[in-house]
Design a protein around this motif. Structure first.
Motif: not given
Length: 237
Positions: A194-198, A203-205, A209-211
């Motif tokens: 959630e802290e990755l560069p948007e 999508n990873l960000r 929680r789904d991942m």
């Protein structure tokens, strides 16, 4: 000349008790002992020396029945294959029954720590393993899956359940022994994603929680559905 033992002053020494003869070892006993060890300490805990100690003998006495640890692991895997439950085959329910066999095999491997590791890269060719292969092939062929696709699918299903069980065994290791630590690791991963560069990983960000979320059983069932459900496109009748 020795004095007769009944004369005074002669001390009679009791005969030394004979040691009971050891029961000869069998391959089945060795495999059974190895399986007891692997359920607690994993594949790395299994050694000829440790098994021999259980029978109060030396490792060399085991080699008359098992040539090496590699052969022992194969025998152990073959033995646990005999624990896999096969339902009475009902071709009308072939897809669900393929799932049932896969679930049973997966659970048996989970029950034996990281023994699944021994199955990776091995062609299961013992009677117990082949009865599972025969059942899976029978079900898929009855469902109209072409023989080559059925054979390859059987191989993929074996690989899926063993690889998944082995990965699960890694979580039983020392670093993640407590369930709380697994949960904590999951939350740490969510926070990291959630802290990755948007602008780079939107999508990873967004779906962190789904991942990370979901139980291991639900994930296993999804993979099984992808494998077995995907066979529909190959059915010829």
């Amino acid at each position: 000349m020795k004095e007769p033992p009944w004369r005074p002053g002669v001390v009679r020494r009791p005969a030394k008790p004979e040691r009971p003869a050891k029961t000869p070892l069998s391959q089945a006993q060795i495999v059974e002992a190895a399986l007891r060890i692997v359920k607690v300490d994993g594949v790395d805990g299994v050694s000829m020396r440790r098994i021999a100690a259980e029978f109060d003998t030396g490792p060399s006495s085991l080699y008359a029945h098992v040539a090496s640890k590699d052969e022992l692991l194969q025998l152990m895997f073959e033995e646990v294959c005999g624990l896999v439950e096969l339902p009475p085959l009902d071709p009308a329910r072939w897809q669900e029954q393929v799932r049932e066999v896969a679930r049973s095999g997966h659970q048996v491997l989970l029950d034996h720590y990281d023994l699944a590791r021994a199955a990776l890269g091995m062609i299961p060719s013992g009677p117990n393993a082949m009865r599972i292969s025969e059942a899976l092939l029978t079900l898929m062929l009855a469902g109209g899956v072409p023989s080559r696709v059925a054979a390859w699918a059987m191989d993929r299903i074996f690989l899926y359940i063993t690889a998944d069980a082995y990965e699960m065994s890694l979580w039983r290791g020392e670093a993640y022994a407590a369930a709380g630590e697994i949960v904590e690791l999951g939350e740490d991963l969510v926070a990291y994603f959630e802290e990755l560069p948007e602008d780079v990983y939107p999508n990873l960000r967004k779906y962190a929680r789904d991942m990370i979320g979901g139980g291991t059983e639900a994930r296993f069932e999804l993979g099984l559905d992808l494998l077995v459900g995907g066979l529909d496109k190959f059915v010829t009748k």
